[in-house]
Design a protein around this motif. Structure first.
Motif, short mmCIF file in Angstrom:
data_model
loop_
_atom_site.label_atom_id
_atom_site.label_comp_id
_atom_site.label_asym_id
_atom_site.label_seq_id
_atom_site.Cartn_x
_atom_site.Cartn_y
_atom_site.Cartn_z
N GLU A 69 0.82 -1.22 0.00
CA GLU A 69 0.00 0.00 0.00
C GLU A 69 0.85 1.26 0.00
OE1 GLU A 69 -2.48 -3.21 1.94
OE2 GLU A 69 -0.39 -2.63 1.89
N ASN A 70 2.07 1.17 0.49
CA ASN A 70 2.96 2.33 0.60
C ASN A 70 4.00 2.39 -0.52
OD1 ASN A 70 1.57 3.20 2.83
ND2 ASN A 70 2.98 2.30 4.28
N ILE A 71 3.80 1.59 -1.53
CA ILE A 71 4.63 1.65 -2.73
C ILE A 71 3.72 2.16 -3.85
CG2 ILE A 71 6.10 0.36 -4.35
CD1 ILE A 71 7.15 0.27 -1.44
N LEU A 72 4.03 3.32 -4.39
CA LEU A 72 3.21 3.91 -5.44
C LEU A 72 3.91 3.78 -6.79
CD1 LEU A 72 1.90 7.11 -3.61
CD2 LEU A 72 0.90 4.81 -3.71
N ILE A 73 3.11 3.82 -7.85
CA ILE A 73 3.62 3.57 -9.20
C ILE A 73 3.46 4.83 -10.04
CG2 ILE A 73 3.37 2.12 -11.26
CD1 ILE A 73 1.96 0.04 -9.39
N ASN A 74 4.55 5.23 -10.72
CA ASN A 74 4.45 6.41 -11.59
C ASN A 74 4.06 5.99 -13.01
OD1 ASN A 74 6.78 5.64 -13.00
ND2 ASN A 74 8.06 7.28 -12.19
N GLN A 75 3.90 6.97 -13.88
CA GLN A 75 3.42 6.71 -15.24
C GLN A 75 4.37 5.85 -16.07
OE1 GLN A 75 4.17 9.71 -14.01
NE2 GLN A 75 5.71 10.63 -15.31
N ASP A 76 5.64 5.76 -15.67
CA ASP A 76 6.61 4.91 -16.36
C ASP A 76 6.75 3.53 -15.71
OD1 ASP A 76 7.22 6.98 -18.17
OD2 ASP A 76 8.63 7.86 -16.72
N PHE A 77 5.83 3.21 -14.81
CA PHE A 77 5.81 1.97 -14.06
C PHE A 77 7.08 1.79 -13.21
CE2 PHE A 77 5.32 -2.48 -12.96
CZ PHE A 77 3.98 -2.52 -12.65
N HIS A 78 7.49 2.87 -12.56
CA HIS A 78 8.56 2.80 -11.57
C HIS A 78 7.94 2.94 -10.19
CE1 HIS A 78 12.01 2.60 -14.18
NE2 HIS A 78 11.48 3.55 -14.92
N MET A 79 8.48 2.20 -9.23
CA MET A 79 7.96 2.20 -7.88
C MET A 79 8.56 3.34 -7.07
SD MET A 79 6.07 -0.51 -8.09
CE MET A 79 5.97 -0.60 -9.89
N LYS A 80 7.74 3.94 -6.23
CA LYS A 80 8.18 5.02 -5.34
C LYS A 80 7.67 4.72 -3.94
CE LYS A 80 9.58 7.88 -8.71
NZ LYS A 80 10.21 9.16 -8.69
N ILE A 81 8.54 4.82 -2.96
CA ILE A 81 8.16 4.57 -1.57
C ILE A 81 7.46 5.82 -1.04
CG2 ILE A 81 8.98 4.06 0.76
CD1 ILE A 81 11.31 2.52 -0.57
N ALA A 82 6.30 5.61 -0.40
CA ALA A 82 5.49 6.70 0.10
C ALA A 82 5.12 6.47 1.57
CB ALA A 82 4.21 6.82 -0.74
N ASP A 83 4.40 7.40 2.13
CA ASP A 83 3.86 7.36 3.49
C ASP A 83 4.96 7.23 4.54
OD1 ASP A 83 2.42 7.27 5.80
OD2 ASP A 83 1.11 5.63 5.18
N PHE A 84 5.57 8.35 4.84
CA PHE A 84 6.64 8.40 5.83
C PHE A 84 6.11 8.84 7.19
CE2 PHE A 84 8.83 8.22 1.89
CZ PHE A 84 10.03 7.60 2.15
N GLY A 85 4.82 8.59 7.42
CA GLY A 85 4.17 9.05 8.65
C GLY A 85 4.78 8.52 9.93
#
Length: 153
Positions: A69-85
């Protein structure tokens, strides 16, 4: 995930990040309907997440809640780590914080409230890999609390 800006007004704090249009790794895996990923795609996703973890750790931070749930996908299908709460500086992580993270992806030392470091993110990453390979959520037949007990047994 790229930080763009932040603002602070009385009673309001706002963080602005890049827009990631393709949703989360959780949503992507859900669309696969319990099938595992093709090897090439799995390797590409794993490398993106590993590079993100490497950067976070190089900054002295521990994410503490890595999960699909905390790995987001950009338009080029690369993963980005999110939610640093609940992320913290490795040198100052509060061992007594109330239930940081999500039990199903939480390392045993966090569950037991023992001293820990960046390896807790590596443990969570291993469970993300498990899910991508097997097509099933870790400990899917258990409640989160049962999973925590199973991990610590």
């Amino acid at each position: 995930m790229q930080f763009v800006a932040a603002c602070r007004k009385p009673q309001v704090f706002c963080i602005i990040t890049e827009y990631l249009s393709d949703g989360s790794l959780r949503a992507y895996l859900h669309k696969l309907e319990h099938n595992s990923l093709p090897l090439q795609k799995l390797i590409a996703i794993a490398l993106d997440i590993a590079r993100g973890m490497e950067y976070i750790h190089s900054q002295g931070l521990i994410h503490r809640d890595l999960k699909p749930e905390n790995i987001l996908i950009n338009q080029d299908f690369h993963m980005k780590i999110a939610d640093f709460g609940i992320a913290c500086e490795e040198a100052y992580c509060d061992l007594l914080a109330d239930d940081p993270g999500t039990y199903r992806w939480m390392a045993p030392e966090m569950i037991k409230r023992k001293s820990y470091g960046r390896k807790v993110d590596v443990y969570s990453f291993g469970l993300i890999l498990w899910e991508m390979v097997s097509g099933t959520i870790p400990y899917d037949d258990m409640t989160p609390i049962q999973a925590a007990f199973a991990v610590c047994a």
